[in-house]
Design a protein around this motif. Structure first.
Motif, PDB file in Angstrom:
ATOM      1  N   CYS A   1     -16.587 -67.184 -75.957  1.00 45.57           N
ATOM      2  CA  CYS A   1     -16.259 -68.497 -75.401  1.00 45.57           C
ATOM      3  C   CYS A   1     -16.191 -68.422 -73.879  1.00 45.57           C
ATOM      4  N   PHE A   2     -16.821 -69.391 -73.216  1.00 48.15           N
ATOM      5  CA  PHE A   2     -16.743 -69.516 -71.759  1.00 48.15           C
ATOM      6  C   PHE A   2     -15.994 -70.802 -71.472  1.00 48.15           C
ATOM      7  N   LYS A   3     -14.835 -70.674 -70.807  1.00 49.97           N
ATOM      8  CA  LYS A   3     -13.985 -71.834 -70.539  1.00 49.97           C
ATOM      9  C   LYS A   3     -13.843 -71.951 -69.026  1.00 49.97           C
TER      10      LYS A   3
ATOM     11  N   GLN B   1     -23.354 -73.273 -77.233  1.00 51.21           N
ATOM     12  CA  GLN B   1     -24.561 -73.127 -76.408  1.00 51.21           C
ATOM     13  C   GLN B   1     -25.380 -71.973 -77.011  1.00 51.21           C
TER      14      GLN B   1
ATOM     15  N   TRP C   1     -13.922 -65.823 -69.748  1.00 48.11           N
ATOM     16  CA  TRP C   1     -14.867 -65.431 -70.801  1.00 48.11           C
ATOM     17  C   TRP C   1     -14.108 -64.580 -71.801  1.00 48.11           C
TER      18      TRP C   1
ATOM     19  N   GLN D   1     -18.796 -73.227 -75.148  1.00 49.40           N
ATOM     20  CA  GLN D   1     -18.555 -73.562 -73.747  1.00 49.40           C
ATOM     21  C   GLN D   1     -17.515 -74.692 -73.699  1.00 49.40           C
TER      22      GLN D   1
ATOM     23  N   HIS E   1     -22.746 -68.919 -77.322  1.00 47.17           N
ATOM     24  CA  HIS E   1     -21.304 -68.915 -77.077  1.00 47.17           C
ATOM     25  C   HIS E   1     -20.773 -70.344 -77.007  1.00 47.17           C
TER      26      HIS E   1
ATOM     27  N   TRP F   1     -12.778 -69.557 -64.241  1.00 49.49           N
ATOM     28  CA  TRP F   1     -13.375 -69.511 -65.567  1.00 49.49           C
ATOM     29  C   TRP F   1     -12.844 -68.294 -66.325  1.00 49.49           C
TER      30      TRP F   1
ATOM     31  N   ARG G   1     -16.261 -79.426 -75.528  1.00 52.43           N
ATOM     32  CA  ARG G   1     -16.461 -78.107 -76.141  1.00 52.43           C
ATOM     33  C   ARG G   1     -17.724 -78.170 -76.987  1.00 52.43           C
TER      34      ARG G   1
END
Ligand SMILES: Cc1cc2nc3c(=O)[nH]c(=O)nc-3n(C[C@H](O)[C@H](O)[C@H](O)COP(=O)(O)OP(=O)(O)OC[C@H]3O[C@@H](n4cnc5c(N)ncnc54)[C@H](O)[C@@H]3O)c2cc1C
Length: 357
Positions: A193-195, A84, A203, A75, A73, A201, A81
């Protein structure tokens, strides 16, 4: 003589895995599930480790090939950015799955029934009484079921712990996740995407061609934890409400079309201190809960269901004593919880300003 050797309470991945495995060990099994399926649960992004486990439980490669795969994904943390990946071996990159839970849970219960488990649904367990050997489970509308062994797979509400008055200890500040689905723009790509920032956070994951799942967790006490609802007539009556109660998608998805309800879940880290006792085992979320950033709740549910069924078979076949099965299972769950909790704590500590968890 009890009605059945094993009764499983709950038909999510933990309960279905326990029922399938118990049948694979030759035990008689009844599983009761309070809801009719298909029913909604979150948790479509599955760790690559689920593949051999699902195959062991009897799902076929053909069935699994219907669902999309992902090799890692994106990150986005503090302006950085990067992708991962899960990892790779000689056969190529490891791949997770996106499987809607309604499909996965229904399929696993179907496999359990095909193997000879009696699946009673909808059927709610309402109380439990100890017998000289085993337990009697009282159900709403289906009478009592007696069994040598009880496997509690009731999920994050910890049914058996509440019945037995067992402690469920919190290990984090209160954490609430909001989640929902929006229409997926296939031009936007498929990689999850994990932000994260100091306040929350988010997802996002396209689970198929049409739907994008999102989960957002705002850290308790942070400015993002609350929002103001304006009152145009009486501005002084603007309300401050916890953001997890808001029925709105995150700002990044403002221009998308919401599909279905926006829901919330209590994902405070917590553990049933006693995961096993005289002829009972607590599996999946009934044993412990970590927030979804731990990324493998379904895998944990499947594995603990399988292990509890194995311990049950050892006990019923006289290979291990009740004390030995209890201790083995307790140690196994304690170790899994402590190691997952450490990974998650390190992960949060690594996100600057979020290390207060
Ligand atoms: C917002 C969110 C996002 C998540 N995302 C992911 C993800 O992407 N990937 C992942 O791996 N995990 C994810 N998880 C975690 C995952 O959803 C859980 O870890 C998983 O569902 C646990 O499975 P389980 O079988 O233990 O419990 P559940 O799936 O909750 O199943 C429990 C079942 O027991 C039944 N039940 C309860 N009480 C009774 C009763 N008294 N009688 C009969 N039946 C009963 C319920 O109806 C339910 O069907 C997420 C969780 C949340 C909250």
């Amino acid at each position: 003589m009890p009605d059945v050797q094993v009764v499983v309470i709950g038909g999510g991945p933990a309960g279905a895995a326990a029922a399938i495995s118990a049948r694979q060990y030759g035990l008689s099994v009844t599983l009761i599930e309070q809801q009719a399926f298909p029913r909604h649960r979150p948790g479509e992004s599955l760790h690559p480790g689920v593949e051999p486990v699902l195959l062991q439980l009897g799902l076929t490669p053909e069935w699994l090939s219907r669902f999309s795969r992902f090799s890692g994904h994106w990150q986005e943390v503090g302006g950085d950015r990067h992708f991962q990946p899960f990892g790779r071996d000689a056969a190529g990159p490891w791949q997770g799955f996106h499987i809607p839970r309604a499909a996965l849970d229904q399929k696993l219960l179907q496999v359990a029934a095909e193997l000879g488990a009696v699946v009673i649904q909808p059927c709610k367990a309402s109380a439990i009484s100890p017998l000289a050997n085993g337990y009697s489970i009282h159900t709403v509308a289906h009478g009592d079921i007696t069994a040598d062994i009880v496997i509690d797979a009731s999920g994050a509400r910890h049914w058996l712990s509440r019945q037995f008055n067992h402690a469920v200890t919190p290990y984090s500040q209160p954490l609430y996740a909001r989640y929902g689905y929006v229409k997926h723009d296939s031009q936007a790509g498929y990689a999850p995407c994990f932000k994260a920032d100091a306040n929350r956070w988010l997802w996002t994951a396209a689970i198929n061609n049409e739907q994008l799942h999102w989960t957002q967790l705002a850290f308790s006490g942070s400015p993002a934890d609350f929002t103001f609802i304006e009152n145009k007539v009486f501005p002084s009556k603007a309300k401050k409400i916890p953001i997890h109660l808001l029925k709105q998608p995150p700002v990044e998805l403002n221009n998308t079309q919401t599909i279905g309800a926006i829901r919330g879940a209590d994902v405070t880290w917590r553990k049933a201190e006693q995961c096993a006792g005289r002829a009972f085992f607590k599996v999946g979320d009934a044993g412990f809960v970590l927030d979804p950033a731990s990324s493998h709740g379904v895998l944990k549910a499947l594995m603990s269901g399988i292990y509890a069924a194995y311990m049950g078979s050892q006990l019923l076949q006289g290979r291990l004593s009740a004390e030995q099965t209890q201790e083995c299972y307790q140690v196994w769950m304690d170790e899994h919880f402590n190691s997952d909790k450490k990974v998650l704590s390190d992960f949060y500590a690594g996100l600057s300003a979020i290390g207060h968890l």
